[in-house]
Scaffold this motif. Structure first.
Motif, PDB file in Angstrom:
ATOM      1  N   SER A  19       0.810  -1.206   0.000  1.00 42.48           N
ATOM      2  CA  SER A  19       0.000   0.000   0.000  1.00 42.48           C
ATOM      3  C   SER A  19       0.853   1.270   0.000  1.00 42.48           C
ATOM      4  O   SER A  19       0.323   2.348  -0.219  1.00 42.48           O
ATOM      5  CB  SER A  19      -0.940   0.003   1.202  1.00 42.48           C
ATOM      6  OG  SER A  19      -0.205   0.157   2.401  1.00 42.48           O
ATOM      7  N   LYS A  21       3.132   3.990  -1.524  1.00 44.97           N
ATOM      8  CA  LYS A  21       3.393   4.483  -2.877  1.00 44.97           C
ATOM      9  C   LYS A  21       4.616   5.389  -2.832  1.00 44.97           C
ATOM     10  O   LYS A  21       4.792   6.179  -1.922  1.00 44.97           O
ATOM     11  CB  LYS A  21       2.181   5.246  -3.412  1.00 44.97           C
ATOM     12  CG  LYS A  21       1.013   4.326  -3.758  1.00 44.97           C
ATOM     13  CD  LYS A  21      -0.186   5.097  -4.254  1.00 44.97           C
ATOM     14  CE  LYS A  21       0.084   5.666  -5.625  1.00 44.97           C
ATOM     15  NZ  LYS A  21      -1.044   6.432  -6.146  1.00 44.97           N
ATOM     16  N   LYS A 135      -1.224  12.817  -4.666  1.00 45.29           N
ATOM     17  CA  LYS A 135      -0.996  11.497  -5.271  1.00 45.29           C
ATOM     18  C   LYS A 135      -0.915  10.393  -4.225  1.00 45.29           C
ATOM     19  O   LYS A 135      -0.688   9.247  -4.565  1.00 45.29           O
ATOM     20  CB  LYS A 135       0.300  11.512  -6.099  1.00 45.29           C
ATOM     21  CG  LYS A 135       0.307  12.546  -7.215  1.00 45.29           C
ATOM     22  CD  LYS A 135      -0.726  12.219  -8.236  1.00 45.29           C
ATOM     23  CE  LYS A 135      -0.772  13.314  -9.293  1.00 45.29           C
ATOM     24  NZ  LYS A 135      -1.884  13.164 -10.182  1.00 45.29           N
ATOM     25  N   LEU A 137       1.407   9.756  -1.965  1.00 43.35           N
ATOM     26  CA  LEU A 137       2.722   9.118  -1.982  1.00 43.35           C
ATOM     27  C   LEU A 137       3.316   9.137  -0.584  1.00 43.35           C
ATOM     28  O   LEU A 137       3.271  10.155   0.110  1.00 43.35           O
ATOM     29  CB  LEU A 137       3.654   9.847  -2.949  1.00 43.35           C
ATOM     30  CG  LEU A 137       3.202   9.899  -4.404  1.00 43.35           C
ATOM     31  CD1 LEU A 137       4.126  10.793  -5.210  1.00 43.35           C
ATOM     32  CD2 LEU A 137       3.153   8.519  -4.997  1.00 43.35           C
ATOM     33  N   HIS A 156       6.359   6.475 -12.101  1.00 43.07           N
ATOM     34  CA  HIS A 156       6.485   7.016 -10.753  1.00 43.07           C
ATOM     35  C   HIS A 156       7.215   8.357 -10.731  1.00 43.07           C
ATOM     36  O   HIS A 156       7.477   8.893  -9.655  1.00 43.07           O
ATOM     37  CB  HIS A 156       7.210   6.023  -9.839  1.00 43.07           C
ATOM     38  CG  HIS A 156       6.491   4.725  -9.698  1.00 43.07           C
ATOM     39  ND1 HIS A 156       5.278   4.622  -9.060  1.00 43.07           N
ATOM     40  CD2 HIS A 156       6.795   3.491 -10.135  1.00 43.07           C
ATOM     41  CE1 HIS A 156       4.874   3.375  -9.098  1.00 43.07           C
ATOM     42  NE2 HIS A 156       5.772   2.664  -9.746  1.00 43.07           N
ATOM     43  N   ASN A 178      -0.612   7.476 -12.468  1.00 43.78           N
ATOM     44  CA  ASN A 178       0.029   6.424 -11.659  1.00 43.78           C
ATOM     45  C   ASN A 178      -0.937   5.281 -11.375  1.00 43.78           C
ATOM     46  O   ASN A 178      -0.783   4.573 -10.411  1.00 43.78           O
ATOM     47  CB  ASN A 178       0.527   7.008 -10.328  1.00 43.78           C
ATOM     48  CG  ASN A 178       1.800   7.797 -10.489  1.00 43.78           C
ATOM     49  OD1 ASN A 178       2.442   7.718 -11.531  1.00 43.78           O
ATOM     50  ND2 ASN A 178       2.176   8.543  -9.481  1.00 43.78           N
TER      51      ASN A 178
END
Length: 179
Positions: A19, A21, A135, A137, A156, A178
């Protein structure tokens, strides 16, 4: 029972790991696209050239004193020689001090760089943070720094997102998703 707990733990751990990123950017490329950074660099170069000319002028005066001393050395008394050499040494020491004040660690160039470049860097970091949150991340790497990336998947790469956030993106460039 231990095997079931271990299997459950490994399943949860792998789900958590998947999970996360990640993304990466090229901050050097981005910052070189920013007009405020280019303006700051231009101003820094102007200050640097001005200070370098000042130092060179001072050095040429010292060189002239040395030439005069060498030309007149045979005619001078011991006290006069010592006085002239002391003057030259004092001026050389002052020149080194001026060089250190302008270009040394925490010198005027360093302080000017902090003053002029920091706002552009802060703007970049804010844009990076906003892109990371949008995003979702967990980590954004910078491939222009010390971090060595052997392979980077272009999906990425968040450089374009940060450029868009700063208003510097290419309107015709389609940023890959993404997903």
């Amino acid at each position: 029972m231990k095997k079931v707990c271990l299997a459950l733990f490994l399943t949860l751990a792998s789900t958590f790991a998947w999970s996360q990123k990640f993304g990466y950017i090229d901050s050097e490329y981005i910052i070189n696209q920013m007009p405020e950074y280019k303006k700051a660099q231009k101003e820094l170069n102007e200050f640097s050239l001005k200070w370098q000319k000042e130092i060179e002028d001072y050095q040429s005066k010292i060189d002239k004193l040395k030439q005069e001393y060498q030309a007149e050395e045979v005619l001078l008394t011991e006290d006069m020689r010592k006085e002239r050499l002391d003057t030259i040494a004092a001026r050389e020491a002052k020149l080194r001090e001026v060089q250190k004040n302008y270009f040394g660690f925490k010198g005027m160039l360093y302080l000017k760089r902090q003053e002029l470049v920091k706002p552009a860097q802060d703007k970049l970091f804010q844009a990076i943070e906003k892109v990371a949150k949008e995003k979702k991340l967990a980590i954004i790497f910078d491939k222009s720094g010390e971090l060595v990336m052997v392979y980077t998947d272009p999906t990425h790469d968040c450089t374009d997102y940060v450029l868009e956030e700063l208003g510097l993106g290419d309107k015709n460039d389609k940023v890959p998703t993404n997903k």
